[in-house]
Motif scaffolding. Structure first.
Motif, PDB file in Angstrom:
ATOM      1  N   THR A  90      13.952   2.578   3.469  1.00 36.36           N
ATOM      2  CA  THR A  90      12.937   2.861   2.448  1.00 36.36           C
ATOM      3  C   THR A  90      12.204   1.575   2.058  1.00 36.36           C
ATOM      4  OG1 THR A  90      14.304   4.667   1.628  1.00 36.36           O
ATOM      5  CG2 THR A  90      12.551   3.894   0.188  1.00 36.36           C
ATOM      6  N   ARG A  91      12.943   0.469   1.918  1.00 37.99           N
ATOM      7  CA  ARG A  91      12.308  -0.822   1.603  1.00 37.99           C
ATOM      8  C   ARG A  91      11.310  -1.201   2.686  1.00 37.99           C
ATOM      9  NH1 ARG A  91      17.527  -2.852  -0.238  1.00 37.99           N
ATOM     10  NH2 ARG A  91      17.786  -3.797   1.799  1.00 37.99           N
ATOM     11  N   CYS A  92      11.665  -0.932   3.933  1.00 37.11           N
ATOM     12  CA  CYS A  92      10.776  -1.269   5.049  1.00 37.11           C
ATOM     13  C   CYS A  92       9.479  -0.473   4.963  1.00 37.11           C
ATOM     14  CB  CYS A  92      11.484  -1.016   6.384  1.00 37.11           C
ATOM     15  SG  CYS A  92      10.554  -1.588   7.804  1.00 37.11           S
ATOM     16  N   PHE A  93       9.584   0.822   4.663  1.00 32.74           N
ATOM     17  CA  PHE A  93       8.380   1.646   4.534  1.00 32.74           C
ATOM     18  C   PHE A  93       7.523   1.188   3.348  1.00 32.74           C
ATOM     19  CE2 PHE A  93      10.633   4.600   7.328  1.00 32.74           C
ATOM     20  CZ  PHE A  93       9.599   4.975   8.181  1.00 32.74           C
ATOM     21  N   ILE A  94       8.166   0.812   2.253  1.00 32.38           N
ATOM     22  CA  ILE A  94       7.415   0.289   1.103  1.00 32.38           C
ATOM     23  C   ILE A  94       6.742  -1.019   1.471  1.00 32.38           C
ATOM     24  CG2 ILE A  94       7.665  -0.699  -1.214  1.00 32.38           C
ATOM     25  CD1 ILE A  94       9.775   1.496  -1.740  1.00 32.38           C
ATOM     26  N   THR A  99       2.172  -4.323   2.507  1.00 33.01           N
ATOM     27  CA  THR A  99       1.568  -5.269   3.458  1.00 33.01           C
ATOM     28  C   THR A  99       0.175  -4.803   3.853  1.00 33.01           C
ATOM     29  OG1 THR A  99       3.738  -5.931   4.265  1.00 33.01           O
ATOM     30  CG2 THR A  99       1.868  -6.407   5.693  1.00 33.01           C
ATOM     31  N   CYS A 100       0.005  -3.496   4.053  1.00 28.60           N
ATOM     32  CA  CYS A 100      -1.331  -2.963   4.365  1.00 28.60           C
ATOM     33  C   CYS A 100      -2.297  -3.211   3.222  1.00 28.60           C
ATOM     34  CB  CYS A 100      -1.242  -1.471   4.693  1.00 28.60           C
ATOM     35  SG  CYS A 100      -0.495  -1.126   6.288  1.00 28.60           S
ATOM     36  N   VAL A 101      -1.828  -3.066   1.997  1.00 26.50           N
ATOM     37  CA  VAL A 101      -2.667  -3.368   0.825  1.00 26.50           C
ATOM     38  C   VAL A 101      -3.039  -4.851   0.829  1.00 26.50           C
ATOM     39  CG1 VAL A 101      -2.718  -3.495  -1.706  1.00 26.50           C
ATOM     40  CG2 VAL A 101      -1.769  -1.470  -0.573  1.00 26.50           C
ATOM     41  N   ARG A 155       1.675 -10.468  10.683  1.00 20.40           N
ATOM     42  CA  ARG A 155       2.990 -10.714  11.275  1.00 20.40           C
ATOM     43  C   ARG A 155       4.059  -9.839  10.624  1.00 20.40           C
ATOM     44  NH1 ARG A 155       6.021 -16.509  10.920  1.00 20.40           N
ATOM     45  NH2 ARG A 155       7.697 -16.089  12.357  1.00 20.40           N
ATOM     46  N   THR A 156       4.060  -9.793   9.290  1.00 20.39           N
ATOM     47  CA  THR A 156       5.020  -8.961   8.570  1.00 20.39           C
ATOM     48  C   THR A 156       4.867  -7.500   8.966  1.00 20.39           C
ATOM     49  OG1 THR A 156       5.018 -10.482   6.699  1.00 20.39           O
ATOM     50  CG2 THR A 156       5.805  -8.261   6.271  1.00 20.39           C
ATOM     51  N   LEU A 157       3.633  -7.044   9.060  1.00 24.68           N
ATOM     52  CA  LEU A 157       3.371  -5.656   9.438  1.00 24.68           C
ATOM     53  C   LEU A 157       3.897  -5.362  10.840  1.00 24.68           C
ATOM     54  CD1 LEU A 157       2.092  -2.952   8.658  1.00 24.68           C
ATOM     55  CD2 LEU A 157      -0.042  -3.781   9.682  1.00 24.68           C
ATOM     56  N   LEU A 158       3.642  -6.261  11.784  1.00 23.66           N
ATOM     57  CA  LEU A 158       4.113  -6.049  13.153  1.00 23.66           C
ATOM     58  C   LEU A 158       5.639  -6.001  13.225  1.00 23.66           C
ATOM     59  CD1 LEU A 158       1.654  -8.403  15.097  1.00 23.66           C
ATOM     60  CD2 LEU A 158       1.617  -5.891  15.007  1.00 23.66           C
ATOM     61  N   VAL A 159       6.288  -6.883  12.492  1.00 28.91           N
ATOM     62  CA  VAL A 159       7.758  -6.904  12.480  1.00 28.91           C
ATOM     63  C   VAL A 159       8.299  -5.623  11.859  1.00 28.91           C
ATOM     64  CG1 VAL A 159       9.767  -8.067  11.490  1.00 28.91           C
ATOM     65  CG2 VAL A 159       7.948  -9.417  12.538  1.00 28.91           C
ATOM     66  N   ASP A 160       7.673  -5.186  10.761  1.00 21.42           N
ATOM     67  CA  ASP A 160       8.137  -3.963  10.110  1.00 21.42           C
ATOM     68  C   ASP A 160       7.910  -2.730  10.981  1.00 21.42           C
ATOM     69  OD1 ASP A 160       9.172  -5.195   7.883  1.00 21.42           O
ATOM     70  OD2 ASP A 160       7.369  -4.929   6.668  1.00 21.42           O
ATOM     71  N   GLY A 167      14.429   1.452  14.676  1.00 20.99           N
ATOM     72  CA  GLY A 167      15.413   1.960  13.722  1.00 20.99           C
ATOM     73  C   GLY A 167      16.390   0.895  13.248  1.00 20.99           C
ATOM     74  N   ASP A 168      16.143  -0.374  13.620  1.00 23.17           N
ATOM     75  CA  ASP A 168      17.016  -1.477  13.210  1.00 23.17           C
ATOM     76  C   ASP A 168      16.428  -2.156  11.970  1.00 23.17           C
ATOM     77  OD1 ASP A 168      18.800  -3.548  13.003  1.00 23.17           O
ATOM     78  OD2 ASP A 168      18.112  -4.608  14.790  1.00 23.17           O
ATOM     79  N   PHE A 169      16.957  -1.814  10.807  1.00 18.87           N
ATOM     80  CA  PHE A 169      16.439  -2.324   9.545  1.00 18.87           C
ATOM     81  C   PHE A 169      17.277  -3.489   9.013  1.00 18.87           C
ATOM     82  CE2 PHE A 169      15.186   2.118   9.825  1.00 18.87           C
ATOM     83  CZ  PHE A 169      13.808   1.995   9.723  1.00 18.87           C
ATOM     84  N   SER A 170      18.179  -4.000   9.827  1.00 22.78           N
ATOM     85  CA  SER A 170      19.066  -5.068   9.361  1.00 22.78           C
ATOM     86  C   SER A 170      18.390  -6.425   9.362  1.00 22.78           C
ATOM     87  CB  SER A 170      20.324  -5.117  10.231  1.00 22.78           C
ATOM     88  OG  SER A 170      19.976  -5.401  11.579  1.00 22.78           O
TER      89      SER A 170
END
Length: 174
Positions: A90-94, A99-101, A155-160, A167-170
């Protein structure tokens, strides 16, 4: 073989290190200029006309360049009260949303501030001081600094997005 995101990250890290050094030097310069001004004014009664103006420009430029450095180091302000209790997914989706904003804000800022600097160049705007500094010079710090921050957001967006796809959110974004 390294992924495109890793190569992009390494290039961006190299640019960020260079920008960090430049920003650091630009923060040191006003300290030296103000010290010089104090000595000249206090001991020799000969104040300078340029030290305060150039100090302001140095701090302005360092501030805008330093935003991408701060973001890359993970030192920007985070409000974790609610987000900290959510699952990593959920944190990743937020983070993708925020990041898009950030990308949108930075893109608009880059375009508008670049137009402002170009207009100053075309109109030959200068500072209303004895230095007559062409205003496009300090104004170009705005699109450059925000452009570098925009690249960090990308960069943050691409990584997320890669996290969501695998599916690896670690992993944390650097």
């Amino acid at each position: 073989m390294k992924s495109a995101i890793e190569i992009y990250g390494k290039i961006l890290d190299a640019v960020t290190k260079i920008v960090a050094v430049i920003a650091g030097i630009l923060i040191l310069m006003p300290a030296l200029m103000v010290f010089y001004e104090v000595v000249m004014r206090g001991l020799f009664n000969a104040p300078t006309e340029w030290s305060i103006e150039l100090s302001v420009y140095c701090v302005l430029i360092a501030g805008f360049l330093g935003m991408s450095v701060t973001y890359a180091a993970g030192k920007h302000i985070h409000v974790d009260i609610v987000v900290g209790s959510l699952s990593p997914r959920t944190r990743c989706f937020i983070e993708v949303f925020t990041t898009c904003v950030g990308i949108f804000f930075c893109a608009v800022f880059v375009m508008e501030s670049f137009d402002m600097a170009i207009l100053s160049l075309e109109m030959d705007n200068t500072s209303p001081s004895t230095l007559r500094t062409p205003m496009w010079i300090p104004q170009m710090a705005l699109p450059i600094g925000m452009g570098l921050l925009l690249l960090q957001f990308v960069r943050t967006l691409l990584v997320d997005i890669a996290k969501i796809n695998t599916g690896d959110f670690s992993k944390e974004v650097k």
